[in-house]
Design an enzyme around this catalytic site. Sequence first.
Site, short mmCIF file in Angstrom:
data_model
loop_
_atom_site.label_atom_id
_atom_site.label_comp_id
_atom_site.label_asym_id
_atom_site.label_seq_id
_atom_site.Cartn_x
_atom_site.Cartn_y
_atom_site.Cartn_z
N ARG A 94 37.61 134.29 62.74
CA ARG A 94 37.10 133.07 63.36
C ARG A 94 36.26 133.41 64.60
O ARG A 94 35.18 132.86 64.81
CB ARG A 94 38.26 132.14 63.73
N THR A 142 45.08 128.43 57.84
CA THR A 142 44.52 129.41 56.91
C THR A 142 45.50 129.55 55.74
O THR A 142 46.70 129.65 55.95
CB THR A 142 44.32 130.78 57.58
N ILE A 182 49.22 134.81 59.33
CA ILE A 182 47.92 134.16 59.28
C ILE A 182 48.06 132.79 59.94
O ILE A 182 49.17 132.27 60.08
CB ILE A 182 47.38 134.03 57.82
N ASP A 183 46.95 132.24 60.38
CA ASP A 183 46.99 130.99 61.14
C ASP A 183 47.54 129.83 60.31
O ASP A 183 47.48 129.84 59.08
CB ASP A 183 45.59 130.62 61.62
N LYS A 184 48.04 128.83 61.00
CA LYS A 184 48.60 127.64 60.37
C LYS A 184 47.67 127.06 59.30
O LYS A 184 48.09 126.78 58.19
CB LYS A 184 48.90 126.59 61.43
#
Length: 340
Positions: free
Chosen positions: A254, A155, A151-153
């Site tokens: 997103r 998130t 998962i994104d930084k």
Amino acid sequence: MSFDDTEESEELFEHHRLVASPNQELVRIDKYLITFLPNVTRSKVQAAIREGYVLVNEQSVKPNYKVRPDDEIVVSLPTPPRDTEVLPENIPLNIVFEDDYLLVVNKPAGMVVHPAYQNWSGTLVNALVYHFQQLPHMQGNEGRPGLIHRIDKDTSGLLVIAKTEPAMSGLAKQFFHHTIERTYLALVWGEPEEPQGTIDVHLGRSPKDRRVTVAFPKGDVGRNAITHYKVLQSLRYVSLLQCQLETGRTHQIRAHMKYLGHPLFNDALYGGSEIRKGTKFTKYKQFVENCFKLLPRQALHAKSLGFEHPVTKEQLFFDSELPEDFQAVLAKWEHYVQYN
């Protein structure tokens, strides 16, 4: 990899060696390289070519050179390349579940999942290597031990990590077949017209900015991406959504929410760090800016994760609470809507 290092140096270090396939179509070398090299922009590739850091068949070329079948391309830079060894770091982990085969962690916002350009330390993988020995690697995914997904930084939320080869193989198959249940909570600008629905729109890298994923509604570009959403709470200016992923593309929620016209709250990369609903009078603007300070990231949390245990075959399900910054902003919006 970075092309930023342009200091004069007597010695160049080979970073990449690529050989074009026998049936390679003619394509500009700068476009060819950004397809194969991670974390670089076209402008940096062009700069490297002009500096003579890129050789084709041992000869310098221009950025508009067309790659031909069987061309050998070597990229060399003044600094030695980093290897794929991940250094262990004593970083605490929030472990939700662990057995001999896998673990589930709750990642805080701000932590990068794996080492990459500009983030070689302080990542989840650095912590995993410190706390666990001999984590498996997926083929072609060296330097990212134990990882099946990410998962994104910025998130927060749940990730499953494999501790053995059988666990990694079994979990990877479930991700491939889209049988993993993944639910996210997202705070988005505005109120979707439909209280629930499915976004089935192809996604791919933006040709203008490779950091960004964009929608391709015609479906002839990018990869298929499916997000199911449901409005949990409407707050006039923003809405709390539950999003369930059927596929797992980069920045899927997103990008899909931006396509829907409701970007994530404070998602700077996708237009959510500007006021998208409501007036721009001073009082309201100040309120929104205070919310941004409370939640200095996109409002996205990987809330739940469900899958079949790859070894015991038991059905597992894990849930997590919204982090404090997300809860605080949600409470502020509830209060604002009630009294304004």
